[in-house]
Design a protein around this motif. Structure first.
Motif, short mmCIF file in Angstrom:
data_model
loop_
_atom_site.label_atom_id
_atom_site.label_comp_id
_atom_site.label_asym_id
_atom_site.label_seq_id
_atom_site.Cartn_x
_atom_site.Cartn_y
_atom_site.Cartn_z
N SER A 1 44.20 58.05 35.49
CA SER A 1 43.00 57.56 34.79
C SER A 1 41.77 57.60 35.69
CB SER A 1 43.24 56.12 34.32
OG SER A 1 44.41 56.03 33.55
N LEU A 2 41.97 57.49 36.99
CA LEU A 2 40.85 57.52 37.94
C LEU A 2 40.08 58.84 37.89
CD1 LEU A 2 42.77 55.97 40.96
CD2 LEU A 2 41.00 54.82 39.59
N ALA B 1 45.54 50.47 31.67
CA ALA B 1 45.38 51.19 32.94
C ALA B 1 43.97 51.02 33.49
CB ALA B 1 45.70 52.67 32.76
N THR B 2 42.96 51.09 32.63
CA THR B 2 41.59 50.93 33.13
C THR B 2 41.41 49.53 33.71
OG1 THR B 2 40.72 50.33 30.94
CG2 THR B 2 40.58 52.66 31.59
N LYS B 3 41.97 48.54 33.04
CA LYS B 3 41.84 47.16 33.51
C LYS B 3 42.54 46.99 34.87
CE LYS B 3 41.93 43.21 30.94
NZ LYS B 3 42.50 42.24 29.99
N VAL B 4 43.77 47.47 34.97
CA VAL B 4 44.55 47.33 36.21
C VAL B 4 43.87 48.06 37.37
CG1 VAL B 4 46.73 48.00 37.32
CG2 VAL B 4 46.76 46.93 35.06
N LEU B 5 43.29 49.23 37.08
CA LEU B 5 42.67 50.05 38.12
C LEU B 5 41.21 49.67 38.39
CD1 LEU B 5 44.21 53.47 37.06
CD2 LEU B 5 44.79 52.14 39.10
N LYS C 1 32.66 57.29 41.92
CA LYS C 1 33.03 56.05 42.62
C LYS C 1 34.51 55.69 42.57
CE LYS C 1 31.83 52.72 39.00
NZ LYS C 1 30.98 51.60 38.69
N TYR C 2 35.30 56.30 41.75
CA TYR C 2 36.69 55.88 41.60
C TYR C 2 37.68 56.67 42.45
CZ TYR C 2 35.01 53.06 37.71
OH TYR C 2 34.35 52.14 36.95
N VAL C 3 37.24 57.77 43.07
CA VAL C 3 38.15 58.57 43.88
C VAL C 3 37.54 58.87 45.24
CG1 VAL C 3 39.18 59.66 41.84
CG2 VAL C 3 37.33 60.81 43.02
N ASP D 1 32.93 53.93 31.76
CA ASP D 1 32.96 55.00 32.76
C ASP D 1 33.97 56.10 32.44
OD1 ASP D 1 30.95 53.86 34.26
OD2 ASP D 1 32.30 52.88 35.68
N ILE D 2 34.74 55.94 31.37
CA ILE D 2 35.67 57.00 30.95
C ILE D 2 34.85 58.11 30.27
CG2 ILE D 2 37.59 57.53 29.36
CD1 ILE D 2 38.45 55.93 31.84
N LEU D 3 35.24 59.35 30.52
CA LEU D 3 34.53 60.50 29.94
C LEU D 3 34.36 60.34 28.43
CD1 LEU D 3 36.40 63.37 31.83
CD2 LEU D 3 34.11 62.50 32.30
N SER D 4 33.25 60.82 27.92
CA SER D 4 32.93 60.64 26.50
C SER D 4 33.90 61.38 25.58
CB SER D 4 31.49 61.08 26.23
OG SER D 4 31.35 62.46 26.54
N GLU D 5 34.60 62.37 26.08
CA GLU D 5 35.57 63.11 25.26
C GLU D 5 36.84 62.31 25.00
OE1 GLU D 5 33.02 65.99 27.46
OE2 GLU D 5 34.21 64.27 28.10
N ILE D 6 36.98 61.19 25.68
CA ILE D 6 38.21 60.40 25.62
C ILE D 6 37.93 59.03 25.01
CG2 ILE D 6 40.07 59.39 27.01
CD1 ILE D 6 39.42 61.50 29.17
#
Length: 164
Positions: free
Chosen positions: A81-82, A122-126, A89-91, A132-137
């Motif tokens: 998910s990162l 997963a987003t919450k845990v990470l 900023k997430y990787v 911040d998730i891509l707009s396609e998702i």
């Protein structure tokens, strides 16, 4: 006695050996009108995530080749998910090139009318903001519920976790 047993086993194996390698995708898909599929994508390494997304694209192309493509859903969860986030900023900086390739592959899948969903747990845990998730998702509350729902609607389940 051993020689006789070996000969006997070889004779028994001949029908199986002659069948091996002869089954084709076309034969397996005979009688299938449309293949609705949900892919469970839970991989921790960015290179494997990219490979899985490309493998999904190839699988969809192959289904189209046999005129069997139905609805396709890709459910992303876990540390992968990162890599489906906006920005850097997430990787780690060293992983940015593969993250860009993953994002390119996400755009390719979305352009092929493949539904992409991200697990909100997963987003919450990470510590990922859903914005911040891509707009396609699309972010779903719980991808397990998503997997259950699609399977109960008759979608084939494909687990992509091998080699996590």
């Amino acid at each position: 006695m051993k020689k006789t047993l070996v000969v006997f086993l070889v004779i028994l194996a001949l029908p199986i050996m002659s069948f091996a390698g002869k089954l084709t995708n076309e034969e397996v898909l005979k009688g299938v009108k449309k293949a609705n599929v949900i892919f469970d994508v839970n991989v921790n390494k960015p290179e494997l995530l990219l490979f899985r997304l490309k493998l999904i694209e190839q699988t969809v192309k192959d289904l189209e080749k046999y005129n069997k493509r139905g609805d396709i859903v890709v459910a992303i969860r876990g540390k992968g998910s990162l890599y489906v986030t906006k920005g850097n900023k997430y990787v780690d900086e060293i992983e940015l090139p593969v993250k860009k390739l993953i994002q390119k592959q996400i755009k390719i899948l979305a352009a092929k009318n493949i539904k992409l969903v991200q697990c909100g747990i997963a987003t919450k845990v990470l510590g990922i903001k859903n914005d911040d998730i891509l707009s396609e998702i699309d972010v779903v509350d719980n991808s397990f519920i998503t997997l259950i729902g699609y399977q109960m609607k008759g979608y084939a389940f494909v687990d992509t976790m091998f080699g996590r």
